[in-house]
Design an enzyme around this catalytic site. Structure first.
Site, PDB file in Angstrom:
ATOM      1  N   LYS A   1      -4.479   1.485 -14.856  1.00 21.33           N
ATOM      2  CA  LYS A   1      -3.482   2.572 -14.702  1.00 21.33           C
ATOM      3  C   LYS A   1      -3.058   3.140 -16.046  1.00 21.33           C
ATOM      4  O   LYS A   1      -1.874   3.138 -16.401  1.00 21.33           O
ATOM      5  CB  LYS A   1      -2.257   2.095 -13.918  1.00 21.33           C
ATOM      6  CG  LYS A   1      -2.546   1.695 -12.493  1.00 21.33           C
ATOM      7  CD  LYS A   1      -1.263   1.453 -11.703  1.00 21.33           C
ATOM      8  CE  LYS A   1      -1.552   1.033 -10.287  1.00 21.33           C
ATOM      9  NZ  LYS A   1      -2.111  -0.335 -10.159  1.00 21.33           N
TER      10      LYS A   1
HETATM   11  P1  BMP Z   1      -1.557  -6.832  -2.416  1.00 22.80           P
HETATM   12  O1  BMP Z   1      -2.603  -6.559  -1.336  1.00 22.80           O
HETATM   13  O2  BMP Z   1      -1.421  -8.262  -2.793  1.00 22.80           O
HETATM   14  O3  BMP Z   1      -0.239  -6.158  -2.124  1.00 22.80           O
HETATM   15  O4  BMP Z   1      -2.139  -6.145  -3.762  1.00 22.80           O
HETATM   16  C1  BMP Z   1      -2.286  -4.760  -3.920  1.00 22.80           C
HETATM   17  C2  BMP Z   1      -3.001  -4.471  -5.217  1.00 22.80           C
HETATM   18  O5  BMP Z   1      -3.204  -3.055  -5.337  1.00 22.80           O
HETATM   19  C3  BMP Z   1      -2.273  -4.889  -6.475  1.00 22.80           C
HETATM   20  O6  BMP Z   1      -3.243  -5.297  -7.436  1.00 22.80           O
HETATM   21  C4  BMP Z   1      -1.580  -3.619  -6.947  1.00 22.80           C
HETATM   22  O7  BMP Z   1      -1.441  -3.595  -8.356  1.00 22.80           O
HETATM   23  C5  BMP Z   1      -2.535  -2.537  -6.484  1.00 22.80           C
HETATM   24  N1  BMP Z   1      -1.919  -1.241  -6.134  1.00 22.80           N
HETATM   25  C6  BMP Z   1      -1.000  -1.125  -5.112  1.00 22.80           C
HETATM   26  O8  BMP Z   1      -0.628  -2.104  -4.473  1.00 22.80           O
HETATM   27  N2  BMP Z   1      -0.492   0.114  -4.810  1.00 22.80           N
HETATM   28  C7  BMP Z   1      -0.864   1.257  -5.455  1.00 22.80           C
HETATM   29  O9  BMP Z   1      -0.405   2.345  -5.129  1.00 22.80           O
HETATM   30  C8  BMP Z   1      -1.808   1.138  -6.499  1.00 22.80           C
HETATM   31  C9  BMP Z   1      -2.331  -0.113  -6.813  1.00 22.80           C
HETATM   32  O10 BMP Z   1      -3.246  -0.213  -7.774  1.00 22.80           O
END
Ligand code: BMP
Length: 261
Positions: A93
């Site tokens: 990002k």
């Molecule tokens: P999780 O499924 O454990 O919530 O993880 C989501 C992942 O996607 C994390 O690595 C987070 O940094 C990334 N992410 C997100 O959740 N929302 C966004 O809008 C953009 C992301 O990169």
């Protein structure tokens, strides 16, 4: 249901090498699952990647999460990527001016451009961030995703901001390979179907995490929201059996894609 084209066909619509490779990989391997491997150490990440590698199209990293990150990290991940046929996405990002991101992407501690096929950027600085990242990434055959929307509650990435991301992507079809998005089926602006839509905030049970994350099911993300790649973190790496869970998400994502063709 958002009517879609096959991944094979969309491979013919992109000018970016990474996007073409990814479309073809997904079609060949029959998976649209990206795992967000936000585990505590590089050591754990590598063990996990070797186990779930057969199920995924992309391994997504946050390399600044791992206290044991070292110079061997990239080479080890690239070996696993070749062994299991997946791509690497460092979810960095980037969000700074062009000149600064040149250094952050190519050098520093992590040297991301040397080992990550895909990375992403916020568009808040304006188009110069794409020019800077492209200077480093294009000669290496890399691809960039723009954050057009986010999965978190209260995100500012909506409306005109999303439209601006679409317009910026259109100006760099050789380097911008797609978007991080949550509901591209509702977008008003036209976008090239060669671009890949990747969506985080995916869990089979839906819900949220108490810190703003909002979850949709794989079926809804692919069929209703119009995404191409589901990004799943805790739903897999926190599961009692991450390999079985990855297989389950893979099937859910793939079945949704096939049924929307
Ligand atoms: P999780 O499924 O454990 O919530 O993880 C989501 C992942 O996607 C994390 O690595 C987070 O940094 C990334 N992410 C997100 O959740 N929302 C966004 O809008 C953009 C992301 O990169």
């Amino acid at each position: 249901v958002f009517k879609r084209d096959s991944y094979e066909h969309r491979a013919t619509l992109t000018e970016n090498k990474c996007a073409k490779d990814l479309w073809n990989l997904m079609a060949r391997k029959k998976t649209n699952l990206c795992v967000a491997a936000d585990v505590g150490t590089a050591k754990e990440l590598i063990v996990l990647a070797d186990k779930i590698g057969p199920e995924i199209c992309i391994l997504k990293t946050h390399c600044d999460l791992y206290p044991d990150f070292d110079d061997a990290f990239g080479a080890t991940l690239l070996e696993l990527a070749a062994k299991h046929d997946f791509m690497i996405f460092e979810d960095r990002k980037f969000a700074d001016i062009g000149n600064t991101v040149v250094g952050q992407y190519s050098s520093g501690v992590h040297k991301i451009a040397d080992w990550s096929h895909i990375t992403n950027a916020h568009i808040v600085p304006g188009a110069g961030i794409i020019d800077g990242l492209k200077q480093v990434g294009l000669p290496k055959g890399r691809g960039l995703l723009l954050l057009a929307e986010m999965s978190s509650a209260g995100t500012m990435a909506k409306g005109q901001y999303t439209e601006d991301a679409i317009a910026m992507a259109a100006k760099h079809p050789d380097f911008v390979m797609g978007f991080i998005s949550t509901r591209p089926s509702a977008w008003k602006g036209a976008w090239s179907r060669g671009l890949v839509q990747m969506t985080p905030g995916v869990q089979l049970g839906g819900g949220g995490d108490g810190l703003g994350q909002q979850y949709n099911t794989p079926d809804r993300v692919i069929k209703e929201c119009g995404s191409d790649v589901i990004i799943v973190g805790r739903g897999i790496y926190k599961a009692a059996d991450p390999v079985a869970s990855a297989a389950e998400y893979r099937k859910a994502g793939w079945d949704a894609y096939v049924s929307a063709l």
